[in-house]
Design a protein around this motif. Structure first.
Motif, PDB file in Angstrom:
ATOM      1  N   SER A 111       0.806  -1.223   0.000  1.00 11.69           N
ATOM      2  CA  SER A 111       0.000   0.000   0.000  1.00 11.69           C
ATOM      3  C   SER A 111       0.835   1.266   0.000  1.00 11.69           C
ATOM      4  N   TYR A 112       2.159   1.142  -0.006  1.00 10.01           N
ATOM      5  CA  TYR A 112       3.055   2.303   0.042  1.00 10.01           C
ATOM      6  C   TYR A 112       2.896   3.105   1.324  1.00 10.01           C
ATOM      7  N   THR A 113       2.195   2.557   2.311  1.00 13.76           N
ATOM      8  CA  THR A 113       2.098   3.207   3.620  1.00 13.76           C
ATOM      9  C   THR A 113       2.853   2.385   4.658  1.00 13.76           C
ATOM     10  N   ASN A 114       3.587   1.387   4.199  1.00 12.18           N
ATOM     11  CA  ASN A 114       4.279   0.469   5.101  1.00 12.18           C
ATOM     12  C   ASN A 114       5.443   1.142   5.816  1.00 12.18           C
ATOM     13  N   THR A 115       5.927   0.494   6.856  1.00  8.82           N
ATOM     14  CA  THR A 115       7.140   0.951   7.520  1.00  8.82           C
ATOM     15  C   THR A 115       8.340   0.467   6.730  1.00  8.82           C
ATOM     16  N   ARG A 116       9.533   0.893   7.100  1.00  2.00           N
ATOM     17  CA  ARG A 116      10.732   0.502   6.380  1.00  2.00           C
ATOM     18  C   ARG A 116      11.069  -0.979   6.566  1.00  2.00           C
ATOM     19  N   SER A 117      10.370  -1.653   7.431  1.00  2.99           N
ATOM     20  CA  SER A 117      10.666  -3.054   7.697  1.00  2.99           C
ATOM     21  C   SER A 117      10.072  -3.998   6.663  1.00  2.99           C
ATOM     22  N   GLY A 118       9.115  -3.548   5.840  1.00  2.82           N
ATOM     23  CA  GLY A 118       8.549  -4.440   4.850  1.00  2.82           C
ATOM     24  C   GLY A 118       7.236  -3.939   4.294  1.00  2.82           C
ATOM     25  N   LYS A 119       6.629  -4.764   3.412  1.00  2.00           N
ATOM     26  CA  LYS A 119       5.384  -4.388   2.755  1.00  2.00           C
ATOM     27  C   LYS A 119       4.212  -4.454   3.728  1.00  2.00           C
ATOM     28  N   ARG A 120       3.124  -3.838   3.307  1.00  2.00           N
ATOM     29  CA  ARG A 120       1.901  -3.889   4.075  1.00  2.00           C
ATOM     30  C   ARG A 120       0.722  -3.904   3.126  1.00  2.00           C
ATOM     31  N   GLY A 121      -0.080  -4.974   3.189  1.00  4.10           N
ATOM     32  CA  GLY A 121      -1.229  -5.090   2.324  1.00  4.10           C
ATOM     33  C   GLY A 121      -2.359  -4.184   2.763  1.00  4.10           C
ATOM     34  N   GLU A 122      -3.291  -3.940   1.857  1.00  7.03           N
ATOM     35  CA  GLU A 122      -4.395  -3.048   2.170  1.00  7.03           C
ATOM     36  C   GLU A 122      -5.521  -3.252   1.161  1.00  7.03           C
ATOM     37  N   VAL A 123      -6.731  -2.963   1.605  1.00  2.87           N
ATOM     38  CA  VAL A 123      -7.897  -2.867   0.732  1.00  2.87           C
ATOM     39  C   VAL A 123      -8.362  -1.423   0.757  1.00  2.87           C
ATOM     40  N   ILE A 124      -8.415  -0.802  -0.408  1.00  2.98           N
ATOM     41  CA  ILE A 124      -8.749   0.619  -0.512  1.00  2.98           C
ATOM     42  C   ILE A 124     -10.032   0.740  -1.329  1.00  2.98           C
ATOM     43  N   ALA A 125     -11.054   1.269  -0.713  1.00  2.00           N
ATOM     44  CA  ALA A 125     -12.345   1.457  -1.392  1.00  2.00           C
ATOM     45  C   ALA A 125     -12.521   2.926  -1.762  1.00  2.00           C
ATOM     46  N   THR A 126     -13.026   3.156  -2.959  1.00  2.79           N
ATOM     47  CA  THR A 126     -13.244   4.522  -3.437  1.00  2.79           C
ATOM     48  C   THR A 126     -14.664   4.647  -3.986  1.00  2.79           C
ATOM     49  N   ILE A 127     -15.390   5.608  -3.479  1.00  3.54           N
ATOM     50  CA  ILE A 127     -16.722   5.931  -3.978  1.00  3.54           C
ATOM     51  C   ILE A 127     -16.660   7.328  -4.594  1.00  3.54           C
ATOM     52  N   THR A 128     -17.061   7.422  -5.850  1.00  2.00           N
ATOM     53  CA  THR A 128     -16.964   8.687  -6.570  1.00  2.00           C
ATOM     54  C   THR A 128     -18.320   9.052  -7.163  1.00  2.00           C
ATOM     55  N   PRO A 129     -19.124   9.830  -6.468  1.00  2.00           N
ATOM     56  CA  PRO A 129     -20.324  10.383  -7.100  1.00  2.00           C
ATOM     57  C   PRO A 129     -19.935  11.600  -7.935  1.00  2.00           C
ATOM     58  N   GLY A 130     -20.664  11.874  -8.965  1.00  2.00           N
ATOM     59  CA  GLY A 130     -20.298  13.015  -9.792  1.00  2.00           C
ATOM     60  C   GLY A 130     -21.422  13.433 -10.707  1.00  2.00           C
ATOM     61  N   VAL A 131     -21.179  14.521 -11.390  1.00  4.45           N
ATOM     62  CA  VAL A 131     -22.143  15.030 -12.352  1.00  4.45           C
ATOM     63  C   VAL A 131     -21.376  15.713 -13.478  1.00  4.45           C
ATOM     64  N   SER A 132     -21.833  15.505 -14.701  1.00  8.60           N
ATOM     65  CA  SER A 132     -21.265  16.201 -15.854  1.00  8.60           C
ATOM     66  C   SER A 132     -22.373  16.993 -16.534  1.00  8.60           C
ATOM     67  N   ALA A 133     -22.000  18.099 -17.141  1.00  9.05           N
ATOM     68  CA  ALA A 133     -22.986  18.968 -17.780  1.00  9.05           C
ATOM     69  C   ALA A 133     -22.410  19.556 -19.056  1.00  9.05           C
ATOM     70  N   SER A 134     -23.239  19.697 -20.057  1.00 11.27           N
ATOM     71  CA  SER A 134     -22.866  20.332 -21.320  1.00 11.27           C
ATOM     72  C   SER A 134     -23.956  21.319 -21.704  1.00 11.27           C
ATOM     73  N   ALA A 135     -23.537  22.422 -22.290  1.00  8.10           N
ATOM     74  CA  ALA A 135     -24.490  23.444 -22.715  1.00  8.10           C
ATOM     75  C   ALA A 135     -24.069  24.005 -24.055  1.00  8.10           C
ATOM     76  N   GLU A 136     -25.048  24.222 -24.914  1.00  9.05           N
ATOM     77  CA  GLU A 136     -24.782  24.878 -26.192  1.00  9.05           C
ATOM     78  C   GLU A 136     -26.027  25.642 -26.606  1.00  9.05           C
ATOM     79  N   THR A 137     -26.047  26.905 -26.211  1.00 12.30           N
ATOM     80  CA  THR A 137     -27.159  27.772 -26.537  1.00 12.30           C
ATOM     81  C   THR A 137     -26.633  28.955 -27.334  1.00 12.30           C
ATOM     82  N   ALA A 138     -27.532  29.883 -27.643  1.00 10.03           N
ATOM     83  CA  ALA A 138     -27.110  31.072 -28.375  1.00 10.03           C
ATOM     84  C   ALA A 138     -26.153  31.934 -27.564  1.00 10.03           C
TER      85      ALA A 138
END
Length: 575
Positions: A111-138
């Motif tokens: 996980s790149y968060t380990n100590t200098r003594s060795g690796k450290r496994g991890e489960v990383i969850a990501t929730i990404t809500p979002g919105v996109s918008a487009s406009a083309e008016t005069a």
């Protein structure tokens, strides 16, 4: 102490020399590569002699009735930005708003968060809500999206955070055909240390990444004197803020990176000849910028006056001559001051409607240097891209400049406004870390794309060299050089399933640290579309990193092998 300016024609081609990064999730996933066909120029300006818009924008006009003039063509300069890309709204729609949500789980043994003594496994969850918008008016034309990511660590909960990613631009026509307001903004996450790309941001601890915000506001006016000339004038306000923790190579050493911000105020004006000038076209550009912000930009300024002429030797071949004067000052240690004439000669050749080569030899920022922009369609299925530029900038200044050349496409990815090319530098797909100071930056890129009916192949080479010109007060700066090779293969297995495999290898070094650093990444993924609004991806990654160019307070900076396995599962739902 001076350097050459970056190629002013960079926006004509763009830097589509990498696989499109997945800007939303912080994971570099396969995407569309290459450029759409470009409308061939019909004269020295590279624009149609009979534009449909009230003021020639330099872009191919679309068929929609809501089209409006945006900006003059960047064929000569970058002082007025670039036109909006062709519309992608459904026929008969002037506004489109699309909510979406992305759920992702990353399972890794390092996980790149380990100590200098060795690796450290991890489960990383990501929730990404979002919105996109487009406009083309005069009156309004633009695109934008906002997608905050909630990153949660199952074991090391103190590393959990919220990342903000957004990108958008809009042009508002205040007075039809003459007065406009341009609005732009973006936010992104980037690794601070060298050797990482955007594919690692979700896997890095909080102190190893930096949140960046950039905004700009530009009112301007355009006026055309029939077919004789066109004039433009305006004001540009820019704000950039880069957050994060200070970083140093050695424990308790002088930092090479520190958070900071920048404000710039620019006035600009352009006078350009029209179609009546025949094969000879000329443009006068005036531009002045005052900076206020951290380090070298505190009280800095840039000003220039340049006249450029282009003569059509043939319908697709143009000779280029330019000359003028510039004044540049940075409040660095030591201070940088340049006051001298500038000049340049070059040629532009368009051998086919989808090919363009621009080569220059010029004096800018105290140094004489060549520049190159090329896109060559070898066959209808195979395209080659080449680029070389050389310029002086601070990291915050470069961030602000990138915003003026990009927009968001229908997949919420950053692309070049003129060509539609993916923007790797914007999304963080570089192995060189964030720094403070003033640098001379040389960049060379070459790539080839080949497409079949169900398959696509992509290979690219990128070189970047950063040489220190001056430090920010209280910070240390060091030079860096990188060479990166990318290879990607994609195949449509069936109408709803796509397989993608890729490999990347980078070498990077610095005079400040011993030895050569390296990193590599192998990956394979399947993407399946379950319905028009639901899709899923499973990906496996194997990577390794060996470096001393990192933050001493982040354990992964140790000179050792950082082998990492990762499985990534994701679902995306649009509404």
């Amino acid at each position: 102490m001076a350097l050459p300016a970056a190629n002013a024609d960079a926006q004509d081609v763009g830097s589509a020399l990498t696989v499109a990064p997945d800007f939303l999730s912080g994971l570099e996933t396969p995407g569309a590569v290459g450029l759409p066909p470009r409308t061939a120029p019909a004269g020295p300006f590279g624009v149609s002699p009979a534009p449909r818009s009230p003021v020639d924008t330099g872009a191919a006009a679309t068929e929609r009735p809501g089209d409006m003039a945006v900006r003059l063509s960047p064929f000569f300069s970058d002082s007025l930005g670039t036109p909006n890309p062709p519309s992608q709204l459904p026929e008969g729609r002037s506004w489109v708003v699309r909510p979406f949500i992305d759920a992702r789980a990353l399972i890794t043994d390092n996980s790149y968060t380990n100590t200098r003594s060795g690796k450290r496994g991890e489960v990383i969850a990501t929730i990404t809500p979002g919105v996109s918008a487009s406009a083309e008016t005069a009156r309004i034309r633009g695109r934008a999206f906002y997608a905050p990511s909630f990153v949660g660590y199952l074991d090391q909960r103190e590393q959990s955070r919220i990342d903000h990613r957004f990108l958008g631009d809009a042009t508002i026509q205040l007075v039809p055909g003459s007065v406009f307001l341009d609005l732009r903004g973006y936010g992104t996450i980037s690794p601070i240390a060298s050797g990482f790309t955007n594919s690692d941001t979700a896997n890095l601890p909080r102190r190893a990444v930096a949140q960046t915000y950039s905004f700009s506001v530009s009112p301007y006016l355009l006026h055309r004197f029939g077919t004789q000339a066109a004039v433009a004038a305006g004001y540009l306000f820019q704000y950039v803020e880069r957050q994060g923790s200070q970083a140093s190579i050695r424990p308790d050493g002088v930092p090479f990176y520190a958070p900071g911000n920048m404000i710039s105020n620019t006035v600009f004006g352009t006078l350009r000849t029209g179609e009546d000038s025949g094969p000879l076209a000329a443009e006068l550009r005036l531009r002045g910028t005052m900076f206020d912000g951290a380090g070298s930009l505190n009280g800095a300024h840039r000003a220039s006056a340049v006249v450029e002429a282009r003569y059509a030797l043939r319908n697709n071949l143009f000779a280029i001559v330019e000359g003028g004067y510039e004044s540049i000052h940075y409040s660095s240690a030591p201070p940088i001051r340049i006051d001298e004439p500038v000049w340049g000669v070059g040629v532009r050749w368009d051998p086919s409607p989808n090919s363009m080569i621009i080569a220059r030899y010029r004096r800018r920022e105290g140094v004489t240097t060549p520049t190159l922009e090329a896109r060559i369609a070898l066959t209808p299925r195979t395209t080659v891209f080449m680029r070389y530029d050389d310029g002086i900038a601070t990291p915050l200044q470069r961030t602000a400049d990138v915003l003026q050349t990009i927009t968001v496409d229908e997949n919420n990815q950053p692309v070049d406004r003129l060509s539609g090319a993916p923007q790797p530098d914007f999304a963080g797909a570089t192995v060189l870390g964030l720094q403070s100071g003033v640098y001379r930056i040389r960049r060379g890129q070459a790539s080839i794309i080949h497409r079949r009916d169900r398959d696509s192949f992509y290979f690219a080479f990128r070189h970047e060299n950063r040489r220190v010109l001056a430090n920010d007060p209280g910070l240390v700066a060091f030079g860096q050089t990188s060479n990166t090779f990318d290879l990607t293969y994609s195949r449509a297995v069936n109408p709803v399933t796509t397989f993608t495999a890729g490999a990347s290898y980078s070498l990077y070094e610095s005079p400040s640290t011993p030895g050569q650093n390296s990193s590599w990444l192998l990956r394979a993924s399947f993407r399946r579309t379950f319905s028009e609004t639901l899709s899923g991806t499973i990906e496996y990654q194997l990577s390794d990193r060996r470096t001393t160019l990192a933050d001493s307070n982040v354990p992964i900076s140790q000179t050792r092998r950082g082998l990492r396995n990762a499985i990534i599962l994701s679902l995306r739902k649009t509404f």
